[in-house]
Design an enzyme around this catalytic site. Structure first.
Site, mmCIF file in Angstrom:
data_model
loop_
_atom_site.group_PDB
_atom_site.id
_atom_site.type_symbol
_atom_site.label_atom_id
_atom_site.label_comp_id
_atom_site.label_asym_id
_atom_site.label_seq_id
_atom_site.Cartn_x
_atom_site.Cartn_y
_atom_site.Cartn_z
ATOM 1 N N TYR A 133 -1.177 -0.289 11.215
ATOM 2 C CA TYR A 133 -1.428 -1.003 9.951
ATOM 3 C C TYR A 133 -0.296 -0.754 8.959
ATOM 4 O O TYR A 133 0.324 -1.709 8.450
ATOM 5 C CB TYR A 133 -2.769 -0.554 9.343
ATOM 6 C CG TYR A 133 -2.905 -0.875 7.866
ATOM 7 C CD1 TYR A 133 -2.967 -2.198 7.424
ATOM 8 C CD2 TYR A 133 -2.962 0.142 6.908
ATOM 9 C CE1 TYR A 133 -3.072 -2.497 6.055
ATOM 10 C CE2 TYR A 133 -3.074 -0.141 5.554
ATOM 11 C CZ TYR A 133 -3.124 -1.463 5.130
ATOM 12 O OH TYR A 133 -3.225 -1.751 3.788
ATOM 13 N N THR A 177 0.827 -1.211 0.000
ATOM 14 C CA THR A 177 0.000 0.000 0.000
ATOM 15 C C THR A 177 0.859 1.258 0.000
ATOM 16 O O THR A 177 1.989 1.243 0.505
ATOM 17 C CB THR A 177 -0.895 -0.005 1.268
ATOM 18 O OG1 THR A 177 -1.425 1.299 1.480
ATOM 19 C CG2 THR A 177 -0.119 -0.408 2.523
ATOM 20 N N ASP A 178 0.303 2.344 -0.541
ATOM 21 C CA ASP A 178 1.021 3.627 -0.505
ATOM 22 C C ASP A 178 1.166 4.145 0.932
ATOM 23 O O ASP A 178 1.969 5.027 1.195
ATOM 24 C CB ASP A 178 0.323 4.676 -1.380
ATOM 25 C CG ASP A 178 -1.113 4.984 -0.971
ATOM 26 O OD1 ASP A 178 -1.634 4.344 -0.035
ATOM 27 O OD2 ASP A 178 -1.731 5.875 -1.606
ATOM 28 N N GLU A 179 0.386 3.568 1.866
ATOM 29 C CA GLU A 179 0.426 4.072 3.249
ATOM 30 C C GLU A 179 1.776 3.821 3.915
ATOM 31 O O GLU A 179 2.098 4.444 4.925
ATOM 32 C CB GLU A 179 -0.721 3.472 4.068
ATOM 33 C CG GLU A 179 -2.064 3.812 3.445
ATOM 34 C CD GLU A 179 -3.287 3.497 4.291
ATOM 35 O OE1 GLU A 179 -3.196 3.516 5.519
ATOM 36 O OE2 GLU A 179 -4.337 3.249 3.684
ATOM 37 N N LYS A 216 2.585 -3.280 7.342
ATOM 38 C CA LYS A 216 2.761 -3.504 5.895
ATOM 39 C C LYS A 216 4.191 -3.139 5.480
ATOM 40 O O LYS A 216 4.820 -3.857 4.692
ATOM 41 C CB LYS A 216 1.750 -2.675 5.082
ATOM 42 C CG LYS A 216 0.310 -3.116 5.189
ATOM 43 C CD LYS A 216 0.032 -4.506 4.625
ATOM 44 C CE LYS A 216 0.190 -4.598 3.122
ATOM 45 N NZ LYS A 216 -0.250 -5.941 2.623
#
Ligand code: NAD
Ligand code: TYD
Length: 340
Positions: free
Chosen positions: A155, A128-130, A159
């Site tokens: 989260y 994810t870009d997060e 990741k």
């Protein structure tokens, strides 16, 4: 010729579920294995139309269960792994971080060990870009593949940790890998705890829509089928060891997204309720997808066409999200797969 076997983890979830259907329909010559633990986010009712197809298989297992995963790899000799399985909701990671570490970090490491041991041809890790943290509101700044990882939530930290393990297995053991980092997805079968499906279901039922803080946080939205096509391309054409950002330049504030849904459904903006902000709420995400575009990827949906299609899908498939909200979907596995 031996049939290619593709293991898709988390294929009962939102994006993995769309990807399983995409692959089963697009590649009848592949055997697709959907491995999923069926947590609260796993729903097999979405696969009614493919579950009888000869190239679709389902296995219930925990990716962090080393014995079960090793035994499965030994039995099936997979060629490819596409890894979606994860705890995926930021708000849940704030209240219960531990399961995020167990599933997202330990689970990924178990899969990497199995992939190494059984010499798979490609491991695609769906991230994810997060993991890049947050951007400020300057619209000329974007996440590139070179942006340092600075995750802010449990989260995104879990990741990012899994991304680093994937990288390390490539560097240390020469495991063939790719990592994809996508922006926020939306589309059919999105679990109604996330902003877009939550808003649609609430507005349809004339219920209040909780908007965190002032609603000015920005997300970069991508239709799930454009994400599936990106992963398919990376699986087949991605350069070994490379990271690819996935995003379609569709930045919207949360308030714009909610207002678009309300006006499309012909309801009143009085349904909007500003609530307490999320802890550590990232301001803005925005992806530079140039590297993936060079590989040949072109998104097919704009936010306008995608959100219209998605709202219509939720109107046409009220049964699906109502059985999710009621919890009824959780008995489908027993009925279809155990008692059969
Ligand atoms: P989801 O929560 O809808 O689905 C996750 C699936 O994983 C569920 O079916 C669940 O049962 C399964 N699962 C959870 N723990 C498991 C375990 N221990 N063993 C086996 N299966 C398990 O998530 P999603 O939104 O479809 O996201 C899928 C992946 O894509 C995640 O890795 C996420 O980080 C990534 N991603 C999501 C988005 C997004 O906008 N949703 C954007 C970019 C990347
Ligand atoms: P979400 O769908 O949870 O995805 P992510 O946190 O991974 O980006 O949230 C998208 C945005 O919407 C995020 O800025 C938080 C906000 N949000 C609300 O304002 N209200 C809500 O009820 C939810 C679930 C999210």
């Amino acid at each position: 010729m031996k049939k290619q076997k593709v293991l898709v983890t988390g294929g009962a979830g939102f994006i993995g579920g769309n990807f399983v259907q995409y692959m089963v329909n697009k590649y009848p010559e592949y055997d697709i294995y959907n491995l999923d633990l069926l947590t609260y986010a796993g729903d097999l009712t979405k696969h009614r139309e493919i579950e009888e197809k000869p190239n679709y298989n389902f296995v219930q297992a925990d990716i962090a269960d080393k014995e079960a995963i090793m035994a499965l790899f030994e039995k099936e000799k997979f060629d490819y792994v596409v890894h979606f399985a994860a705890e995926s909701h930021v708000d849940r990671s704030i209240t219960n971080p531990e399961i995020f570490v167990l599933t997202n970090v330990l689970g990924t490491q178990v899969l990497l060990d199995a992939a190494k041991e059984y010499k798979i041809s490609k491991f695609v890790h769906v991230s994810t870009d997060e993991v890049y943290g947050e951007l400020d509101f300057d619209p000329t700044t974007f996440f590139t593949e070179e942006t340092p990882l600075q995750p802010n939530s449990p989260y995104s930290a879990s990741k990012a940790s899994s991304d680093l393990l994937v990288r390390a297995y490539h560097e240390t053991f020469h495991l063939p890998i790719n990592i994809t980092r996508c922006s926020n997805n939306y589309g059919p079968y999105h679990f109604p705890e996330k902003l877009i499906p939550l808003t649609i279901s609430r507005v349809v039922n004339d219920e209040k829509v909780p908007v965190y803080g002032d609603g000015k946080n920005i997300r970069d939205w991508l239709h799930v089928l454009d994400h599936c096509a990106a992963i398919d391309l990376v699986l087949h054409e991605g350069v070994n060891g490379e990271v690819y950002n996935v995003g379609g330049h569709n930045e919207r504030t949360n308030l714009e997204v909610v207002k678009t849904i309300i006006s499309t459904l012909g309801k009143s903006e009085e349904l909007i309720e500003f609530v307490q902000d999320r802890l550590g709420h990232d301001k803005r995400y925005a992806i530079d997808p140039t590297k993936l575009e060079r590989l040949g990827w072109i998104p097919t949906y704009t936010f306008e066409t995608g959100i219209a299609q998605t709202i219509q899908w939720y109107l046409d498939n009220k049964d699906w999200w109502e059985q999710i909200l009621s919890g009824e979907y959780q008995s489908y596995f027993e009925k279809q797969y155990i008692l059969k």
